[in-house]
Write a protein that holds these residues in place. Structure first.
Motif, mmCIF file in Angstrom:
data_model
loop_
_atom_site.group_PDB
_atom_site.id
_atom_site.type_symbol
_atom_site.label_atom_id
_atom_site.label_comp_id
_atom_site.label_asym_id
_atom_site.label_seq_id
_atom_site.Cartn_x
_atom_site.Cartn_y
_atom_site.Cartn_z
ATOM 1 N N THR A 168 -3.063 14.271 -13.652
ATOM 2 C CA THR A 168 -2.177 13.935 -12.535
ATOM 3 C C THR A 168 -1.745 15.184 -11.786
ATOM 4 N N LEU A 169 -1.300 16.197 -12.534
ATOM 5 C CA LEU A 169 -0.793 17.415 -11.912
ATOM 6 C C LEU A 169 -1.920 18.302 -11.386
ATOM 7 N N ALA A 209 -1.926 6.650 -6.611
ATOM 8 C CA ALA A 209 -0.912 5.655 -6.258
ATOM 9 C C ALA A 209 0.203 6.258 -5.418
ATOM 10 N N GLN A 210 0.685 7.432 -5.808
ATOM 11 C CA GLN A 210 1.766 8.055 -5.047
ATOM 12 C C GLN A 210 1.281 8.462 -3.659
ATOM 13 N N TRP A 211 0.064 8.927 -3.580
ATOM 14 C CA TRP A 211 -0.528 9.286 -2.288
ATOM 15 C C TRP A 211 -0.628 8.045 -1.397
ATOM 16 N N ALA A 212 -1.078 6.947 -1.960
ATOM 17 C CA ALA A 212 -1.213 5.705 -1.191
ATOM 18 C C ALA A 212 0.141 5.237 -0.673
ATOM 19 N N ILE A 213 1.164 5.291 -1.535
ATOM 20 C CA ILE A 213 2.501 4.891 -1.118
ATOM 21 C C ILE A 213 3.004 5.788 0.005
ATOM 22 N N ALA A 214 2.772 7.095 -0.135
ATOM 23 C CA ALA A 214 3.217 8.040 0.881
ATOM 24 C C ALA A 214 2.551 7.772 2.224
ATOM 25 N N GLU A 215 1.246 7.489 2.202
ATOM 26 C CA GLU A 215 0.536 7.189 3.449
ATOM 27 C C GLU A 215 1.085 5.917 4.089
ATOM 28 N N ARG A 224 7.707 16.317 0.013
ATOM 29 C CA ARG A 224 8.716 15.269 -0.175
ATOM 30 C C ARG A 224 8.111 13.943 -0.621
ATOM 31 N N ASP A 225 6.983 13.572 -0.024
ATOM 32 C CA ASP A 225 6.438 12.229 -0.232
ATOM 33 C C ASP A 225 5.498 12.117 -1.427
ATOM 34 N N ILE A 226 4.850 13.227 -1.812
ATOM 35 C CA ILE A 226 3.873 13.154 -2.900
ATOM 36 C C ILE A 226 4.254 14.045 -4.083
ATOM 37 N N ALA A 227 4.473 15.326 -3.819
ATOM 38 C CA ALA A 227 4.666 16.292 -4.902
ATOM 39 C C ALA A 227 5.929 16.001 -5.725
ATOM 40 N N ARG A 228 7.070 15.860 -5.075
ATOM 41 C CA ARG A 228 8.323 15.696 -5.822
ATOM 42 C C ARG A 228 8.367 14.399 -6.626
ATOM 43 N N PRO A 229 7.955 13.256 -6.065
ATOM 44 C CA PRO A 229 7.943 12.037 -6.898
ATOM 45 C C PRO A 229 7.019 12.148 -8.110
ATOM 46 N N LEU A 230 5.847 12.785 -7.945
ATOM 47 C CA LEU A 230 4.936 12.933 -9.077
ATOM 48 C C LEU A 230 5.476 13.907 -10.110
ATOM 49 N N GLN A 231 6.130 14.965 -9.666
ATOM 50 C CA GLN A 231 6.731 15.908 -10.603
ATOM 51 C C GLN A 231 7.845 15.243 -11.402
ATOM 52 N N ALA A 232 8.614 14.369 -10.750
ATOM 53 C CA ALA A 232 9.675 13.652 -11.453
ATOM 54 C C ALA A 232 9.081 12.664 -12.457
ATOM 55 N N LEU A 233 8.006 11.976 -12.067
ATOM 56 C CA LEU A 233 7.376 11.007 -12.962
ATOM 57 C C LEU A 233 6.797 11.684 -14.196
ATOM 58 N N THR A 234 6.128 12.808 -14.014
ATOM 59 C CA THR A 234 5.459 13.479 -15.131
ATOM 60 C C THR A 234 6.403 14.349 -15.961
ATOM 61 N N SER A 235 7.654 14.416 -15.571
ATOM 62 C CA SER A 235 8.618 15.217 -16.344
ATOM 63 C C SER A 235 9.187 14.458 -17.535
ATOM 64 N N ARG A 236 8.839 13.175 -17.651
ATOM 65 C CA ARG A 236 9.360 12.385 -18.770
ATOM 66 C C ARG A 236 8.216 11.622 -19.439
ATOM 67 N N ASP A 237 8.423 11.285 -20.704
ATOM 68 C CA ASP A 237 7.420 10.559 -21.488
ATOM 69 C C ASP A 237 7.552 9.067 -21.185
ATOM 70 N N ILE A 238 6.521 8.489 -20.588
ATOM 71 C CA ILE A 238 6.580 7.068 -20.251
ATOM 72 C C ILE A 238 5.709 6.221 -21.168
ATOM 73 N N ARG A 239 5.019 6.840 -22.109
ATOM 74 C CA ARG A 239 4.074 6.108 -22.950
ATOM 75 C C ARG A 239 4.573 5.873 -24.371
ATOM 76 N N THR A 240 5.242 6.854 -24.972
ATOM 77 C CA THR A 240 5.587 6.768 -26.384
ATOM 78 C C THR A 240 6.459 5.558 -26.694
ATOM 79 N N GLY A 241 7.450 5.276 -25.840
ATOM 80 C CA GLY A 241 8.340 4.153 -26.091
ATOM 81 C C GLY A 241 7.592 2.835 -26.150
ATOM 82 N N ALA A 242 6.680 2.634 -25.205
ATOM 83 C CA ALA A 242 5.910 1.393 -25.173
ATOM 84 C C ALA A 242 5.018 1.263 -26.401
#
Length: 245
Positions: free
Chosen positions: A36-37, A71-77, A91-109
């Motif tokens: 992603t990054l 997905a983030q790119w598509a939303i931004a467009e 603002r539209d792509i980099a920061r939202p993706l950096q925020a998303l990848t800064s936390r673990d979204i898989r382990t809990g599930a």
């Protein structure tokens, strides 16, 4: 989570011959958040060079970790076009993706799937949990709301047919299973399905092959490359009776 969708229509895997292909396509591979990054840095350079905003830039295809960037790119467009403004990469792509990848979204599930006995036999539990997390990041918009240019394609594999399974603004499905309209499928579902090969992928996202309710595709695993090109009718002849539930 399973959304109702119209029965798909059969189609063939028709591609334009190389001599007639035009434009620039970008493929974003998988590899978790690292992918992603990595792709985030790559497309930043494409924006700096003006390639990503060129009229010739036609298609973005992705799998797994690359689908988060896609997905983030598509939303931004889509948001930029709706608001009639230029896309702001940071603002539209980099920061939202950096925020998303800064936390673990898989382990809990995954932990809830394997540590709680009542979830052991709920085959789609982990996928549905990921869909919920992706809805938080990308919203609940359906695929038909994606921008028409560039074209964004989210790729997965449906092991029931042994074929590439795609999600884009025009259709959802494969050339063997047929295609369904995109209005019944969300971007979050496409991203959640993209990471891997799932025998139950189509069922999980609510896709219904054009088969009688009492039939399902046999668990067919291609043994060689030529078997992957079996016509759809032949795949359907390899069906097995099963409980319609």
């Amino acid at each position: 989570m399973a959304l109702d969708a119209d029965f798909p229509t059969p189609d063939s895997e028709d591609e334009a011959p190389p001599s007639r292909r035009r434009g620039i396509a970008l493929c974003l591979s998988g590899g978790g958040f690292r992918a992603t990054l990595f792709h985030l840095g790559a497309i930043q350079r494409l924006f700096e060079l003006g390639i990503a905003t060129s009229p010739d830039f036609d298609t973005v295809a992705s799998v797994s970790g690359g689908s988060l960037t896609c997905a983030q790119w598509a939303i931004a467009e889509a948001q930029a076009k709706t608001e009639n403004r230029n896309l702001d990469f940071t603002r539209d792509i980099a920061r939202p993706l950096q925020a998303l990848t800064s936390r673990d979204i898989r382990t809990g599930a995954m932990a809830q799937k394997f540590l709680l006995p009542w979830n052991w036999f709920r085959g789609a539990f982990a996928t549905n949990a990921m869909i919920t997390k992706f809805e938080t990041a990308f919203g609940k918009g359906t695929l038909n709301l994606l921008p028409d240019h560039p074209r964004f394609v989210f790729c997965a594999t449906d092991m029931a047919f042994g074929a590439s399974f795609i999600f884009d603004r025009d259709r959802v499905g494969s050339y063997l299973a047929g295609y369904a309209p995109p209005e019944g499928f969300t971007l979050a579902q496409a991203v959640a399905a993209s990471p891997g090969e799932s025998r139950g992928l189509a069922r999980t996202v609510g896709f219904r092959p054009r088969l009688p309710p009492a039939l399902r595709p046999d668990a067919h695993r291609p043994r060689h490359r030529t078997s992957q090109r079996r016509p759809r009718a032949r795949c359907q002849r390899r069906c097995a009776k099963t409980d319609p539930q």
